[in-house]
Design an enzyme around this catalytic site. Sequence first.
Site, PDB file in Angstrom:
ATOM      1  N   TYR A  88      -1.678  -0.449  10.542  1.00 34.91           N
ATOM      2  CA  TYR A  88      -1.912  -0.841   9.141  1.00 34.91           C
ATOM      3  C   TYR A  88      -0.706  -0.459   8.283  1.00 34.91           C
ATOM      4  CZ  TYR A  88      -3.748  -1.158   4.431  1.00 34.91           C
ATOM      5  OH  TYR A  88      -3.911  -1.478   3.097  1.00 34.91           O
ATOM      6  N   SER A  97       0.853  -1.200   0.000  1.00 36.00           N
ATOM      7  CA  SER A  97       0.000   0.000   0.000  1.00 36.00           C
ATOM      8  C   SER A  97       0.880   1.239   0.000  1.00 36.00           C
ATOM      9  CB  SER A  97      -0.857  -0.005   1.270  1.00 36.00           C
ATOM     10  OG  SER A  97      -1.458   1.243   1.496  1.00 36.00           O
TER      11      SER A  97
END
Length: 258
Positions: A153, A140
């Site tokens: 995350y 990501s």
Amino acid sequence: MLAPMTKTLLVTGATSGFGRATVERFVAGGWRAVACGRRADRLDELVRAHGEANVCPCVFDVRDEAAMRAAIHALPAPFDALDLLVNNAGLALGTAPAQRADLAQWKQMIDTNVTALVTLTHTLLPRLVARRGAIVNVSSIAATYPYPGGNVYGGTKAFVSQLSLGLRSDLHGTGVRVTSIEPGLAETEFTLVRTGGDRGASDSLYAGAHPMTGADIAESIWWVANLPPHLNVNRLELMPVSQSFAGFQIHRQPGDPA
Ligand code: NDP
Ligand code: 8X3
């Protein structure tokens, strides 16, 4: 002329979003796919849409190592001859600052995005080496750019990006290719999951932003996997044009001298 050999990929998180789109893109391109996820009904839909010869459903929770191993062990031929592993299953949970975050959510993200990914990779590496295959890890932009509430995350995705580079190093000379795909804003079930099912929050995040789609990311994975075998894309960062960077935040203390 010899017919081109049909290749096989295994995609985790194939019930939704990037994973489902990746299965669809590769099957359309003539590959066969092992489609993994917990929601068996969604995997069955993929089989119905594309046929048993092209899609093999593989139901397990990636955090359950025994179930994962049993499912991989039970793969029927020719689906057991893997040329590409797409480590895509993953999630973000919550957007609270670290000091108010839920520890159980942090652990679930680490178990899913990190521990399960390395376990499956370790399990499949011998097969991938034997076939001079490839690995695509879905990381990501959160691996590189921190944002409020991204805490664990982002940490899990930084691990995925760095592991991908490390695997490149270790796999030197084997012919196995490794890529970290690092997307930004893409409309999938990601935000629905992150917010615990808040459809309004998910819809308003994407509204008017022209976010990327699962198909956009699937296309980039297709491109990476189908380059000539002497080329390796180490990392690929993608954003919608509507998304870019903001500045650092500065907290000012009222009354502090300049
Ligand atoms: P979705 O929520 O649409 O899909 C997530 C997939 O992961 C589902 O198929 C889900 O399957 C699977 N999954 C989650 N937990 C588990 C588990 N414990 N066991 C097995 N499968 C699991 O989100 P995306 O398609 O957007 O996400 C795919 C990947 O892309 C994730 O790693 C995410 O972090 C990453 N990403 C997403 C971005 C975005 O903006 N959408 C941007 C950058 C990266 P099931 O629930 O059926 O088990
Ligand atoms: C998902 C993208 O920016 O929401 O990985 O973290 S972001």
